[in-house]
Design a protein around this motif. Structure first.
Motif, PDB file in Angstrom:
ATOM      1  N   ALA A   1       0.827  -1.205   0.000  1.00 47.54           N
ATOM      2  CA  ALA A   1       0.000   0.000   0.000  1.00 47.54           C
ATOM      3  C   ALA A   1       0.862   1.257   0.000  1.00 47.54           C
ATOM      4  O   ALA A   1       1.882   1.328   0.702  1.00 47.54           O
ATOM      5  N   PRO A   2       0.475   2.284  -0.757  1.00 52.70           N
ATOM      6  CA  PRO A   2       1.209   3.551  -0.731  1.00 52.70           C
ATOM      7  C   PRO A   2       1.330   4.139   0.667  1.00 52.70           C
ATOM      8  O   PRO A   2       2.341   4.781   0.987  1.00 52.70           O
ATOM      9  N   LEU A   3       0.325   3.928   1.514  1.00 52.39           N
ATOM     10  CA  LEU A   3       0.359   4.482   2.862  1.00 52.39           C
ATOM     11  C   LEU A   3       1.557   3.967   3.645  1.00 52.39           C
ATOM     12  O   LEU A   3       2.145   4.695   4.460  1.00 52.39           O
ATOM     13  N   THR A   4       1.936   2.704   3.410  1.00 52.23           N
ATOM     14  CA  THR A   4       3.115   2.145   4.097  1.00 52.23           C
ATOM     15  C   THR A   4       4.367   2.922   3.724  1.00 52.23           C
ATOM     16  O   THR A   4       5.172   3.297   4.593  1.00 52.23           O
ATOM     17  N   LEU A   5       4.545   3.184   2.437  1.00 52.28           N
ATOM     18  CA  LEU A   5       5.734   3.917   1.979  1.00 52.28           C
ATOM     19  C   LEU A   5       5.683   5.378   2.400  1.00 52.28           C
ATOM     20  O   LEU A   5       6.731   5.991   2.656  1.00 52.28           O
ATOM     21  N   GLN A   6       4.491   5.941   2.491  1.00 52.05           N
ATOM     22  CA  GLN A   6       4.373   7.320   2.969  1.00 52.05           C
ATOM     23  C   GLN A   6       4.823   7.429   4.410  1.00 52.05           C
ATOM     24  O   GLN A   6       5.543   8.363   4.785  1.00 52.05           O
ATOM     25  N   ALA A   7       4.422   6.446   5.228  1.00 55.55           N
ATOM     26  CA  ALA A   7       4.816   6.473   6.636  1.00 55.55           C
ATOM     27  C   ALA A   7       6.326   6.329   6.787  1.00 55.55           C
ATOM     28  O   ALA A   7       6.943   6.972   7.647  1.00 55.55           O
ATOM     29  N   LEU A   8       6.940   5.492   5.960  1.00 55.35           N
ATOM     30  CA  LEU A   8       8.372   5.241   6.078  1.00 55.35           C
ATOM     31  C   LEU A   8       9.222   6.355   5.483  1.00 55.35           C
ATOM     32  O   LEU A   8      10.322   6.640   5.965  1.00 55.35           O
ATOM     33  N   SER A   9       8.728   6.982   4.422  1.00 50.63           N
ATOM     34  CA  SER A   9       9.506   8.047   3.770  1.00 50.63           C
ATOM     35  C   SER A   9       9.234   9.425   4.357  1.00 50.63           C
ATOM     36  O   SER A   9      10.062  10.329   4.235  1.00 50.63           O
ATOM     37  N   GLY A  10       8.062   9.559   4.969  1.00 55.75           N
ATOM     38  CA  GLY A  10       7.691  10.858   5.499  1.00 55.75           C
ATOM     39  C   GLY A  10       7.243  11.831   4.434  1.00 55.75           C
ATOM     40  O   GLY A  10       7.133  13.036   4.689  1.00 55.75           O
ATOM     41  N   GLU A  11       6.970  11.325   3.221  1.00 55.21           N
ATOM     42  CA  GLU A  11       6.549  12.166   2.103  1.00 55.21           C
ATOM     43  C   GLU A  11       5.356  11.508   1.412  1.00 55.21           C
ATOM     44  O   GLU A  11       5.221  10.277   1.416  1.00 55.21           O
ATOM     45  N   PRO A  12       4.485  12.319   0.786  1.00 52.08           N
ATOM     46  CA  PRO A  12       3.384  11.737   0.013  1.00 52.08           C
ATOM     47  C   PRO A  12       3.926  10.847  -1.101  1.00 52.08           C
ATOM     48  O   PRO A  12       4.936  11.155  -1.721  1.00 52.08           O
ATOM     49  N   VAL A  13       3.242   9.756  -1.365  1.00 53.53           N
ATOM     50  CA  VAL A  13       3.649   8.827  -2.411  1.00 53.53           C
ATOM     51  C   VAL A  13       2.915   9.191  -3.691  1.00 53.53           C
ATOM     52  O   VAL A  13       1.685   9.354  -3.702  1.00 53.53           O
ATOM     53  N   ARG A  14       3.665   9.300  -4.799  1.00 54.35           N
ATOM     54  CA  ARG A  14       3.078   9.619  -6.086  1.00 54.35           C
ATOM     55  C   ARG A  14       2.785   8.331  -6.850  1.00 54.35           C
ATOM     56  O   ARG A  14       3.625   7.441  -6.931  1.00 54.35           O
ATOM     57  N   THR A  15       1.584   8.249  -7.435  1.00 59.40           N
ATOM     58  CA  THR A  15       1.189   7.025  -8.129  1.00 59.40           C
ATOM     59  C   THR A  15       0.653   7.270  -9.530  1.00 59.40           C
ATOM     60  O   THR A  15       0.508   6.322 -10.290  1.00 59.40           O
ATOM     61  N   SER A  16       0.358   8.524  -9.876  1.00 62.56           N
ATOM     62  CA  SER A  16      -0.303   8.779 -11.147  1.00 62.56           C
ATOM     63  C   SER A  16       0.332   9.944 -11.889  1.00 62.56           C
ATOM     64  O   SER A  16       0.653  10.981 -11.294  1.00 62.56           O
ATOM     65  N   LEU A  17       0.504   9.764 -13.185  1.00 61.68           N
ATOM     66  CA  LEU A  17       1.008  10.848 -14.018  1.00 61.68           C
ATOM     67  C   LEU A  17      -0.048  11.924 -14.217  1.00 61.68           C
ATOM     68  O   LEU A  17       0.270  13.101 -14.392  1.00 61.68           O
ATOM     69  N   LEU A  18      -1.304  11.520 -14.167  1.00 60.24           N
ATOM     70  CA  LEU A  18      -2.410  12.437 -14.449  1.00 60.24           C
ATOM     71  C   LEU A  18      -3.137  12.843 -13.181  1.00 60.24           C
ATOM     72  O   LEU A  18      -4.366  12.874 -13.112  1.00 60.24           O
ATOM     73  N   ASP A  19      -2.363  13.156 -12.139  1.00 59.81           N
ATOM     74  CA  ASP A  19      -2.933  13.633 -10.875  1.00 59.81           C
ATOM     75  C   ASP A  19      -3.196  15.138 -11.013  1.00 59.81           C
ATOM     76  O   ASP A  19      -2.249  15.929 -11.070  1.00 59.81           O
ATOM     77  N   PRO A  20      -4.455  15.562 -11.081  1.00 60.29           N
ATOM     78  CA  PRO A  20      -4.756  16.983 -11.338  1.00 60.29           C
ATOM     79  C   PRO A  20      -4.104  17.922 -10.335  1.00 60.29           C
ATOM     80  O   PRO A  20      -3.604  18.989 -10.690  1.00 60.29           O
ATOM     81  N   GLU A  21      -4.128  17.529  -9.054  1.00 57.01           N
ATOM     82  CA  GLU A  21      -3.577  18.418  -8.019  1.00 57.01           C
ATOM     83  C   GLU A  21      -2.072  18.573  -8.190  1.00 57.01           C
ATOM     84  O   GLU A  21      -1.541  19.684  -8.176  1.00 57.01           O
ATOM     85  N   ALA A  22      -1.353  17.450  -8.364  1.00 59.40           N
ATOM     86  CA  ALA A  22       0.098  17.510  -8.486  1.00 59.40           C
ATOM     87  C   ALA A  22       0.516  18.175  -9.789  1.00 59.40           C
ATOM     88  O   ALA A  22       1.503  18.924  -9.834  1.00 59.40           O
ATOM     89  N   GLU A  23      -0.246  17.913 -10.873  1.00 67.31           N
ATOM     90  CA  GLU A  23       0.161  18.409 -12.179  1.00 67.31           C
ATOM     91  C   GLU A  23      -0.251  19.851 -12.431  1.00 67.31           C
ATOM     92  O   GLU A  23       0.080  20.412 -13.476  1.00 67.31           O
ATOM     93  N   ALA A  24      -0.945  20.454 -11.481  1.00 69.72           N
ATOM     94  CA  ALA A  24      -1.280  21.871 -11.627  1.00 69.72           C
ATOM     95  C   ALA A  24      -0.018  22.714 -11.757  1.00 69.72           C
ATOM     96  O   ALA A  24      -0.015  23.749 -12.420  1.00 69.72           O
ATOM     97  N   GLY A  25       1.038  22.262 -11.124  1.00 73.46           N
ATOM     98  CA  GLY A  25       2.320  22.959 -11.212  1.00 73.46           C
ATOM     99  C   GLY A  25       3.370  22.131 -11.907  1.00 73.46           C
ATOM    100  O   GLY A  25       4.546  22.251 -11.590  1.00 73.46           O
ATOM    101  N   MET A  26       2.951  21.292 -12.887  1.00 74.95           N
ATOM    102  CA  MET A  26       3.881  20.404 -13.593  1.00 74.95           C
ATOM    103  C   MET A  26       4.686  19.581 -12.590  1.00 74.95           C
ATOM    104  O   MET A  26       5.922  19.565 -12.593  1.00 74.95           O
ATOM    105  N   GLY A  27       3.971  18.872 -11.713  1.00 76.12           N
ATOM    106  CA  GLY A  27       4.605  18.169 -10.606  1.00 76.12           C
ATOM    107  C   GLY A  27       5.620  17.126 -11.026  1.00 76.12           C
ATOM    108  O   GLY A  27       6.636  16.943 -10.356  1.00 76.12           O
TER     109      GLY A  27
END
Length: 418
Positions: A49-75
């Protein structure tokens, strides 16, 4: 710029069962003081699960190229610029194929194409998939494109098969990625190895007695092939001079097949001219028939014995090591397979044959040496000033032992070259 505590590492996870190991890998990288951001393919999310990696990395996990929120700023472009190292672990056969062809059809492959970061992957797949010619071609193409491959390891797989294809353990990946003996954060797979040419002999030789019989030994070639794999993992160009074995050529390795000791000696003399390191791992027959019979030797009812006249074969490792020490002479590593008095015989070989380093192993030990998947070794070496060193390597899979031997040989070669 790098962070004060380490490097910026983008950890890419593709869809294989080995994805579960990536959680520990993220944890170890964070413990090492590095910034870690994780990108997962759709297949990877089926295993962890992405949540596992988020907890271990301390950062949000990216999973999609077409994420509207992230790509608003060419993420994805921002993330590509952020990374100093892209580490894909596990890298499946499918992901390797897509990257080799330059695909950018999901977030991870897009980032790999868009980023100037150093790129490293740890392959993981079924042993038959790893051995397939298509995967070998893709691995070679990726190396040519600048990727560095760590592994795979050999052993039992989740499907029940046994062979090469397992992802390296997280600890091994970290050890290969960053030099544990250094206080710096310079990758151990530094590009300084990319210009090195390593020549390795492996396997047995066969000395014909007649058209159907020959003299040989029990060498399987596994240790030499493991050394070739370990050397390519570190970015070196490898030429493998192989006696007759039933092994698949490691991806990225140039293989020269020979049968007899004389043929191996001729190939070694030629290839050593352009080599930085020469490793004599082959079990070369000491003697050959003076005159092999033209036809099959027949058993005669009136004779209870057969006398064969044998002559010495060329001493390949001594010939290479005996060259005048100059910028054109390679760093020479020999092997000493013994059944008793290992250190005495290995030290004698180091001195008598003018080697830079010798790897001694006791082939009388059950489960180690000829034909097995595990081995242990005693390393002895001598530097330019004549100072001797010694290190024991405990029993372990041959690929792990090979990595330790190659790492030590390249370290000593670097010291002696400066």
């Amino acid at each position: 710029m790098s962070s004060a505590s380490g490097r910026r590492i983008l950890l890419g996870i593709s869809g294989g069962i080995a994805a579960y190991k990536s959680a520990q890998l993220a944890r170890l990288l964070k413990q090492g003081g590095h910034e870690v951001r994780v990108v997962m393919t759709q297949g990877a999310q089926a295993f962890i699960a992405p949540l596992t990696l988020q907890a271990l990395s301390g950062e949000p996990v990216r999973t999609s190229l077409l994420d509207p929120e992230a790509e608003a700023g060419m993420g994805h472009i921002e993330l590509a610029r952020w990374a100093e190292i892209i580490l894909v672990a596990p890298a499946t056969a499918d992901l390797m194929a897509r990257l080799a062809q330059g695909h950018a059809d999901d977030l991870l492959t897009t980032l790999c194409l868009a980023s100037p970061a150093q790129k490293i992957m740890a392959p993981a797949m079924n042993q038959a998939m790893w051995a397939h010619p298509a995967t070998a071609r893709n691995a070679e193409q990726l190396r040519e494109d600048g990727w560095q491959l760590l592994g795979p390891d050999s052993g039992e797989q989740a499907c029940g098969d046994v062979g090469p294809g397992r992802m390296l353990e997280p600890e091994s990946i970290c050890a290969a990625l960053f030099d544990a003996t250094s206080t710096s954060t310079t990758p151990a797979v530094a590009s300084s190895n990319s210009g090195l040419h390593i020549v390795i002999t492996a396997g047995p030789t066969r000395e014909p007695l007649d058209p159907v019989r020959y003299l040989s030994n029990h060498s399987s070639g596994k240790m030499g092939y493991a050394l070739a794999t370990a050397a390519t993992e570190l970015g070196a160009r490898v030429t493998l001079i192989s006696g007759p074995v039933s092994l698949t050529t490691p991806p990225g390795v140039q293989r020269v097949d020979v049968e007899t000791a004389v043929q191996m000696a001729e190939a070694a003399e030629q290839l050593a001219n352009g080599a930085d390191v020469f490793i004599g791992c082959a079990a070369v027959a000491d003697y050959r028939a003076e005159t092999p019979a033209e036809h099959k030797l027949k058993k005669r009812a009136d004779e209870d014995s057969l006398t064969l006249r044998l002559v010495k074969n060329p001493d390949i490792i001594a010939a290479i090591a005996g060259r005048a020490r100059s910028p054109g002479r390679p760093y020479v590593v020999g092997f000493a397979a013994e059944t008793r008095d290992l250190e005495d015989y290995a030290r004698d070989k180091l001195t008598r044959k003018n080697l830079d380093m010798v790897v001694g192993n006791d082939v009388s030990l059950v489960g180690l040496g000829f034909g097995g998947d595990n081995n242990a070794a005693l390393l002895l070496w001598r530097d330019m000033e004549g100072r001797e060193g010694r290190q024991e390597l405990p029993p372990q899979p041959k690929i792990e032992l090979a990595r330790a031997i190659i790492h030590h040989a390249l370290s000593q070669h670097s010291i002696n070259s400066h």
